[in-house]
Design a protein around this motif. Structure first.
Motif, short mmCIF file in Angstrom:
data_model
loop_
_atom_site.label_atom_id
_atom_site.label_comp_id
_atom_site.label_asym_id
_atom_site.label_seq_id
_atom_site.Cartn_x
_atom_site.Cartn_y
_atom_site.Cartn_z
N UNK A 146 0.79 -1.18 0.14
CA UNK A 146 0.05 0.14 -0.22
C UNK A 146 0.91 1.27 -0.09
N UNK A 147 1.92 1.21 0.84
CA UNK A 147 2.76 2.23 0.83
C UNK A 147 3.62 2.69 -0.59
N UNK A 148 3.75 1.58 -1.25
CA UNK A 148 4.50 1.53 -2.52
C UNK A 148 3.43 1.97 -3.48
N UNK A 149 2.37 1.72 -3.60
CA UNK A 149 1.35 2.17 -4.42
C UNK A 149 1.06 3.83 -4.00
N UNK A 150 1.23 4.15 -2.80
CA UNK A 150 0.84 5.67 -2.52
C UNK A 150 1.95 6.37 -2.93
N UNK A 151 3.30 6.03 -2.89
CA UNK A 151 4.33 6.60 -3.52
C UNK A 151 4.38 7.02 -5.00
N UNK A 152 4.16 5.85 -5.66
CA UNK A 152 3.90 6.03 -7.00
C UNK A 152 3.11 6.81 -7.54
N UNK A 153 1.89 6.97 -6.98
CA UNK A 153 0.97 8.04 -7.41
C UNK A 153 1.30 9.32 -6.92
N UNK A 154 1.65 9.44 -5.69
CA UNK A 154 2.18 10.81 -5.36
C UNK A 154 3.58 11.22 -6.14
N UNK A 155 4.10 10.27 -6.38
CA UNK A 155 5.72 10.91 -7.33
C UNK A 155 5.04 11.44 -8.57
N UNK A 156 4.16 10.75 -9.36
CA UNK A 156 3.52 11.12 -10.63
C UNK A 156 3.02 12.71 -10.39
N UNK A 157 2.18 12.71 -9.23
CA UNK A 157 1.67 14.17 -9.20
C UNK A 157 2.53 15.28 -8.73
N UNK A 158 3.74 14.84 -8.15
CA UNK A 158 4.68 15.68 -7.72
C UNK A 158 5.47 16.20 -8.96
N UNK A 159 5.54 15.17 -9.89
CA UNK A 159 6.52 15.73 -10.98
C UNK A 159 5.37 16.58 -12.02
#
Length: 199
Positions: A146-159
């Motif tokens: 769940x934390x990996x999925x959270x970071x993957x989506x968050x990284x895209x939004x940050x970029x």
């Protein structure tokens, strides 16, 4: 000798003569100090004369700084927060994590409950104790996914919002560790409720 006193001769005023102006000194008015003298004047002792007083003063300053940072993290004043919590990128990461329901935020209470259950049932019902341990490990793995999925989506939004330069080193652990903290104990305090995702 016994004659009459003679009057003093009359005084004649001397003509006033303008004196030439004195030259204004152009230098600094003092000799340049020797290098050895300048170095001796600027030299500071590496170890203060009273070490105990200096250490006490340093501890007092550090305590004041810690109190200031703690209050800033409680009330959201970014000017006095630690450097690792400042800036719009870190604020966006915090708000994104706080707006999401994370499995990691329930990990500590569930782990404590499962460990108590295992301790209680270890001698009376070993099957229940083993099952609770298996469920705990499954929950840990699910929380990490769940934390990996959270970071993957968050990284895209940050970029998309701040550019690739915003993906600073250490940002992944910053987000994951916050996701694994119990929500009331998070510092800086959450500013958004669950479901209030930042724009």
């Amino acid at each position: 000798m016994f004659g009459r006193k003679q009057d003093p001769p009359p005084t004649v005023d001397a003509p006033v003569v303008d004196e030439p102006p004195q030259p204004v000194p152009t230098g600094k008015g003092r000799p340049t100090p020797r290098r050895k003298e300048a170095e001796a004047r600027n030299r500071r002792p590496l170890v203060p004369a009273d070490r105990r007083a200096a250490a006490k003063e340093a501890r007092a300053k550090a305590r004041v700084q810690r109190d200031l940072e703690y209050q800033a993290m409680r009330n959201g004043d970014e000017r006095h927060m630690p450097a690792r919590d400042r800036g719009p990128v870190r604020r966006y990461v915090r708000d994104s994590v706080d707006a999401r329901w994370n499995l990691g935020e329930f990990f500590l209470p569930l782990a404590a409950a499962f460990l108590v259950l295992q301790f209680v049932t270890a001698s009376t019902a070993p099957v229940v104790a083993f099952a609770s341990l298996v469920v705990l490990y499954v929950y840990i793995i699910a929380s990490m996914i769940d934390a990996w999925l959270m970071w993957r989506g968050l990284k895209q939004r940050l970029a998309a919002k701040f550019g690739d330069a915003a993906l600073l080193r250490g940002l992944t652990m910053y987000a994951v560790l916050r996701a694994f903290q119990v929500r009331p104990s998070r510092l800086p305090k959450p500013r958004v409720k669950h479901g209030q995702h930042p724009a």
